[in-house]
Write a protein that holds these residues in place. Structure first.
Motif, PDB file in Angstrom:
ATOM      1  N   SER A  15      28.097   2.540  19.706  1.00  0.00           N
ATOM      2  CA  SER A  15      27.632   1.814  20.897  1.00  0.00           C
ATOM      3  C   SER A  15      28.753   1.661  21.916  1.00  0.00           C
ATOM      4  N   VAL A  16      29.942   1.326  21.460  1.00  0.00           N
ATOM      5  CA  VAL A  16      31.090   1.200  22.369  1.00  0.00           C
ATOM      6  C   VAL A  16      31.449   2.570  22.948  1.00  0.00           C
ATOM      7  N   GLY A  17      31.396   3.599  22.123  1.00  0.00           N
ATOM      8  CA  GLY A  17      31.742   4.945  22.572  1.00  0.00           C
ATOM      9  C   GLY A  17      30.866   5.426  23.707  1.00  0.00           C
ATOM     10  N   ARG A  18      29.568   5.162  23.599  1.00  0.00           N
ATOM     11  CA  ARG A  18      28.642   5.568  24.670  1.00  0.00           C
ATOM     12  C   ARG A  18      28.981   4.855  25.980  1.00  0.00           C
ATOM     13  N   ILE A  19      29.254   3.568  25.873  1.00  0.00           N
ATOM     14  CA  ILE A  19      29.590   2.778  27.063  1.00  0.00           C
ATOM     15  C   ILE A  19      30.911   3.248  27.660  1.00  0.00           C
ATOM     16  N   LEU A  20      31.898   3.464  26.809  1.00  0.00           N
ATOM     17  CA  LEU A  20      33.216   3.903  27.275  1.00  0.00           C
ATOM     18  C   LEU A  20      33.123   5.266  27.957  1.00  0.00           C
ATOM     19  N   ALA A  21      32.399   6.195  27.357  1.00  0.00           N
ATOM     20  CA  ALA A  21      32.244   7.523  27.958  1.00  0.00           C
ATOM     21  C   ALA A  21      31.554   7.430  29.315  1.00  0.00           C
ATOM     22  N   ASP A  22      30.546   6.577  29.404  1.00  0.00           N
ATOM     23  CA  ASP A  22      29.844   6.386  30.673  1.00  0.00           C
ATOM     24  C   ASP A  22      30.795   5.820  31.730  1.00  0.00           C
ATOM     25  N   ARG A  23      31.585   4.834  31.350  1.00  0.00           N
ATOM     26  CA  ARG A  23      32.536   4.222  32.279  1.00  0.00           C
ATOM     27  C   ARG A  23      33.582   5.237  32.758  1.00  0.00           C
ATOM     28  N   MET A  24      33.954   6.154  31.862  1.00  0.00           N
ATOM     29  CA  MET A  24      34.993   7.129  32.179  1.00  0.00           C
ATOM     30  C   MET A  24      34.421   8.408  32.793  1.00  0.00           C
ATOM     31  N   GLY A  25      33.101   8.536  32.803  1.00  0.00           N
ATOM     32  CA  GLY A  25      32.469   9.725  33.359  1.00  0.00           C
ATOM     33  C   GLY A  25      32.703  10.971  32.524  1.00  0.00           C
ATOM     34  N   CYS A  26      32.726  10.802  31.202  1.00  0.00           N
ATOM     35  CA  CYS A  26      32.950  11.957  30.340  1.00  0.00           C
ATOM     36  C   CYS A  26      31.892  12.012  29.237  1.00  0.00           C
ATOM     37  N   ARG A  27      31.972  13.021  28.448  1.00  0.00           N
ATOM     38  CA  ARG A  27      31.005  13.255  27.379  1.00  0.00           C
ATOM     39  C   ARG A  27      31.264  12.313  26.202  1.00  0.00           C
ATOM     40  N   PHE A  28      30.188  11.942  25.504  1.00  0.00           N
ATOM     41  CA  PHE A  28      30.278  11.169  24.266  1.00  0.00           C
ATOM     42  C   PHE A  28      29.708  11.995  23.135  1.00  0.00           C
ATOM     43  N   ALA A  29      30.321  11.905  21.976  1.00  0.00           N
ATOM     44  CA  ALA A  29      29.757  12.514  20.768  1.00  0.00           C
ATOM     45  C   ALA A  29      30.016  11.588  19.592  1.00  0.00           C
ATOM     46  N   ASP A  30      29.077  11.600  18.671  1.00  0.00           N
ATOM     47  CA  ASP A  30      29.189  10.841  17.431  1.00  0.00           C
ATOM     48  C   ASP A  30      29.333  11.879  16.319  1.00  0.00           C
ATOM     49  N   LEU A  31      30.431  11.845  15.593  1.00  0.00           N
ATOM     50  CA  LEU A  31      30.705  12.854  14.576  1.00  0.00           C
ATOM     51  C   LEU A  31      29.597  12.907  13.532  1.00  0.00           C
ATOM     52  N   ASP A  32      29.107  11.750  13.108  1.00  0.00           N
ATOM     53  CA  ASP A  32      28.019  11.736  12.124  1.00  0.00           C
ATOM     54  C   ASP A  32      26.761  12.404  12.680  1.00  0.00           C
ATOM     55  N   GLU A  33      26.437  12.133  13.940  1.00  0.00           N
ATOM     56  CA  GLU A  33      25.258  12.758  14.546  1.00  0.00           C
ATOM     57  C   GLU A  33      25.419  14.269  14.656  1.00  0.00           C
ATOM     58  N   LEU A  34      26.620  14.729  14.964  1.00  0.00           N
ATOM     59  CA  LEU A  34      26.871  16.168  15.027  1.00  0.00           C
ATOM     60  C   LEU A  34      26.667  16.822  13.667  1.00  0.00           C
ATOM     61  N   ALA A 157      34.691  -1.912  25.352  1.00  0.00           N
ATOM     62  CA  ALA A 157      34.987  -0.719  26.154  1.00  0.00           C
ATOM     63  C   ALA A 157      36.030  -1.035  27.224  1.00  0.00           C
ATOM     64  N   MET A 158      35.899  -2.181  27.885  1.00  0.00           N
ATOM     65  CA  MET A 158      36.879  -2.571  28.906  1.00  0.00           C
ATOM     66  C   MET A 158      38.251  -2.801  28.284  1.00  0.00           C
ATOM     67  N   GLN A 159      38.277  -3.397  27.095  1.00  0.00           N
ATOM     68  CA  GLN A 159      39.555  -3.625  26.397  1.00  0.00           C
ATOM     69  C   GLN A 159      40.223  -2.294  26.054  1.00  0.00           C
ATOM     70  N   ILE A 160      39.420  -1.333  25.616  1.00  0.00           N
ATOM     71  CA  ILE A 160      39.971  -0.017  25.282  1.00  0.00           C
ATOM     72  C   ILE A 160      40.592   0.613  26.520  1.00  0.00           C
ATOM     73  N   GLU A 161      39.893   0.571  27.644  1.00  0.00           N
ATOM     74  CA  GLU A 161      40.449   1.119  28.879  1.00  0.00           C
ATOM     75  C   GLU A 161      41.774   0.450  29.213  1.00  0.00           C
ATOM     76  N   SER A 162      41.830  -0.851  29.041  1.00  0.00           N
ATOM     77  CA  SER A 162      43.054  -1.596  29.340  1.00  0.00           C
ATOM     78  C   SER A 162      44.188  -1.198  28.400  1.00  0.00           C
ATOM     79  N   VAL A 163      43.886  -1.114  27.119  1.00  0.00           N
ATOM     80  CA  VAL A 163      44.897  -0.769  26.120  1.00  0.00           C
ATOM     81  C   VAL A 163      45.440   0.649  26.354  1.00  0.00           C
ATOM     82  N   LEU A 164      44.578   1.561  26.731  1.00  0.00           N
ATOM     83  CA  LEU A 164      44.995   2.947  26.943  1.00  0.00           C
ATOM     84  C   LEU A 164      45.822   3.123  28.218  1.00  0.00           C
ATOM     85  N   LYS A 165      45.669   2.214  29.172  1.00  0.00           N
ATOM     86  CA  LYS A 165      46.440   2.300  30.417  1.00  0.00           C
ATOM     87  C   LYS A 165      47.873   1.830  30.217  1.00  0.00           C
ATOM     88  N   ASP A 166      48.072   0.928  29.252  1.00  0.00           N
ATOM     89  CA  ASP A 166      49.422   0.376  29.016  1.00  0.00           C
ATOM     90  C   ASP A 166      50.383   1.388  28.453  1.00  0.00           C
TER      91      ASP A 166
END
Length: 166
Positions: A15-34, A157-166
């Motif tokens: 759920s977080v991955g989908r939101i994060l990918a949407d926020r970043m404008g990139c593709r999302f994939a779930d390894l289990d679904e693949l 998702a917002m926290q991840i974006e913040s952590v990755l920018k640091d």
């Protein structure tokens, strides 16, 4: 850039991955679904019919294919890993060298509330307590971590974006 999300079942990787990918404008994939898509059957069926060792090898090969594809194409992606994906040292090396790995750190009590009493779609749910504690050391090898217990998926998702920018 590939961002991988790791953590125990029910921590919110998909759920977080989908939101994060949407926020970043990139593709999302779930390894289990693949894996389900490529194998043509549920993960629980692979575990039951072929065993966990075979599943982990399939998981590793699928992971390698996804990371290689992103590297070759330069495509950005958020990839939700399965809860045990980092259990194999080879998979851990692939993830830690080929992506920016974020551990979604969630207390076991929170996970149990999220998943309810049992989850037949998750073959290792019956061993949740034991697995949770045995995997923490592996998850903590991720260079980034976000505590998720009191946060919504959007906030994580917002926290991840913040952590990755640091």
């Amino acid at each position: 850039m590939v961002i991988t999300l790791t953590g125990f079942m029910g921590c919110g990787k998909s759920s977080v991955g989908r939101i994060l990918a949407d926020r970043m404008g990139c593709r999302f994939a779930d390894l289990d679904e693949l894996i389900v898509e490529r194998q043509g059957c549920r993960i629980a069926d692979i575990f039951r019919e072929r065993g966990e060792e075979v599943f982990r090898r399939i998981e590793l090969e699928t992971l390698r294919e996804v990371l290689r594809s992103c590297e070759e194409t330069g495509q950005d992606m958020v990839l939700a890993l399965g809860g045990g994906a980092l259990g194999l040292p080879e998979a851990r090396r692939e993830v830690l060298s080929g992506s920016r790995c974020v551990f979604l750190d969630t207390k076991l009590e929170t996970i149990k509330k999220r998943l309810g009493g049992s989850d037949s779609s998750r073959p290792l749910f019956a061993k949740a307590d034991e697995l949770y504690h045995s995997r923490q050391e592996i998850y903590r090898q991720a260079p980034y971590a976000v505590k998720t217990d009191s946060l919504t998926p959007e906030e994580v998702a917002m926290q991840i974006e913040s952590v990755l920018k640091d």
